[in-house]
Design an enzyme around this catalytic site. Structure first.
Site, PDB file in Angstrom:
ATOM      1  CD1 TRP A 133       5.017  76.972   3.112  1.00 27.41           C
ATOM      2  CD2 TRP A 133       5.969  77.893   1.302  1.00 27.41           C
ATOM      3  NE1 TRP A 133       4.576  76.283   1.998  1.00 27.41           N
ATOM      4  CE2 TRP A 133       5.142  76.831   0.875  1.00 27.41           C
ATOM      5  CE3 TRP A 133       6.661  78.624   0.338  1.00 27.41           C
ATOM      6  CZ2 TRP A 133       5.009  76.483  -0.464  1.00 27.41           C
ATOM      7  CZ3 TRP A 133       6.526  78.287  -0.987  1.00 27.41           C
ATOM      8  CH2 TRP A 133       5.698  77.223  -1.383  1.00 27.41           C
ATOM      9  CG  ASP A 217       5.795  83.420  -1.287  1.00 30.99           C
ATOM     10  OD1 ASP A 217       4.789  83.456  -2.022  1.00 30.99           O
ATOM     11  OD2 ASP A 217       6.192  82.382  -0.744  1.00 30.99           O
ATOM     12  CE  LYS A 265      -2.861  78.660   1.830  1.00 33.55           C
ATOM     13  NZ  LYS A 265      -1.839  78.231   0.876  1.00 33.55           N
TER      14      LYS A 265
END
Length: 418
Positions: A133, A217, A265
């Protein structure tokens, strides 16, 4: 007469790619345009989807006529407790060596983790997967500018699979004690490729051997596979191996671990910016001092976190009916993504697109790392109005039954030209 200023010498910086891509897509008037760039869930009509469980929580909260007072600096304790239960399991989450604070989504958690590590851990290097990312690099560049960012191999373009041997070799040869390594808990962004359980165990071996500090993460728990427990397996394994129960010899354990948790999300709460950071210390080490330093960093940066999204998540996780509804919502999102993966792969095969497309179905989560080149991606946008990141990352939520055949033909066109 002109006035000079140091500000006039600042260069104009480009907008982050995913946001620039969405901006370009919104300006495009082509009727068949397709947005496969932005990492947000869309329903079968490619529209934003408010989870039914979240809608019910919103309606319940509205009826309560609640106030809008400040939260405490570390956030709502009842929220961080439930966030911890979700990630570590209620049994593990009771242990006193896990301390939690509320953050401004997963980005805020990652930034707080980088600030904390830079100021108090002071590693020589932070190891980041190649690719990753893109915000991981910017976060560590700004929060820990004196810490050297190093890449560990993750993606093998020849096999379109995990470059596990390269990853282990890089950590073995280059990592030093107290260095930070960032690991994606599940649904690796951008590749959609996760280690197997056996590979996670070997990653833990090298973490222990080199005494590295792990930053997990976790942005896709439940969204990746539809199974909340399966998507948290790596985090729970690392915790149980290194930090639960009797203390291990110093030579066989990392000095700590941080987990950055996002609810953007898996709750569809993108704009509410809800997340948490969980700091794990060895059983013999009190987290109290580290916790107070986290609180100090939060106070300086945001004073206290946001309220409404936290209330939504908390009520959903604590109300049995809403919790059950939310778990079905998560499965709905994961299942749709899995279906469009299969549809795209089959469509590419049926029309005879050059190459092997099995990797699209093998990968997991919102993204597919297609293997398309920058030139091919550019042609997709310029000629076919299909938008995705230059590295070939495709957000599958932009696909549906109405456009998958069009996208497959567009991909066939760009790959067949090479």
């Amino acid at each position: 007469m002109t006035h000079s200023s140091i500000l006039s010498d600042l260069p104009v910086l480009p907008l982050a790619e995913s946001f620039a891509l969405t901006e370009a897509y919104n300006l495009d008037t082509f009727p068949k345009k397709v947005n496969l760039g932005q990492g947000v869930y869309r329903d079968e009509e490619c529209q934003p989807w408010i989870l039914p469980s979240v809608r019910s929580a919103e309606e319940f909260l509205h009826r309560q006529h609640l106030n809008h007072e400040y939260l405490p600096i570390p956030g709502a304790a009842e929220f961080t407790k439930e966030a911890r239960n979700l990630l570590f399991s209620p049994q593990l989450a009771q242990n006193e060596n896990i301390t939690s604070v509320q953050t401004v989504a997963g980005t805020g958690a990652n930034h707080l983790a980088a600030l904390f590590c830079a100021r108090y851990l002071r590693p020589k290097h932070v190891f980041i997967s190649d690719p990753t990312w893109d915000n991981h690099h910017l976060i560590w560049e700004t929060a820990g500018p004196d810490i050297k960012r190093k890449l560990y191999p993750y993606y093998d373009p020849l096999t379109r699979s995990l470059n596990f041997d390269g990853m282990i070799a890089e950590l073995e040869n280059s990592a030093e004690e107290n260095d930070v390594v960032i690991l994606h808990a599940c649904a690796h962004n951008p590749t959609g490729i996760d280690p197997t359980h056996t590979q996670w165990e070997k990653i833990a071996d090298i973490v222990a051997k080199k005494r590295l500090f792990v930053v997990f993460d976790s942005a896709y728990q439940g969204f990746a596979s539809g199974d909340l427990d399966a998507d948290a397996w790596a985090i729970r394994y690392f915790y149980s191996r290194f930090f639960e129960g009797a203390s291990l010899p110093i030579s066989a354990t990392p000095s700590g671990m941080i987990v950055c948790q996002s609810f953007s999300k898996n709750f569809g709460l993108y704009g509410e910016r809800i997340g948490a950071l969980h700091l794990v210390t060895p059983p013999s080490v009190s987290p109290r001092g580290a916790y107070t330093h986290l609180v100090r960093l939060i106070r300086a940066e945001i004073s206290c976190p946001s309220l409404f999204g936290e209330r939504c998540v908390h009520i959903i996780l604590t109300d049995p009916e809403l919790r059950s509804k939310w778990e079905e919502d998560v499965k709905t999102m994961a299942s749709r993504i899995q279906r469009v993966r299969m549809s795209l792969k089959l469509e590419l095969e049926n029309i005879g697109a050059q190459g092997n497309w099995d990797h699209i179905e093998r990968q997991i989560g919102m993204f597919s790392y297609t293997g398309l080149s920058k030139t091919q991606v550019r042609r997709l946008k310029d000629v076919h109005h299909v938008y995705m990141l230059e590295n070939g990352r495709m957000s599958l939520s932009g696909l549906n039954g109405k456009n998958v055949a069009y996208v497959a033909r567009a991909i066939k066109d760009v790959v067949d030209r090479d």
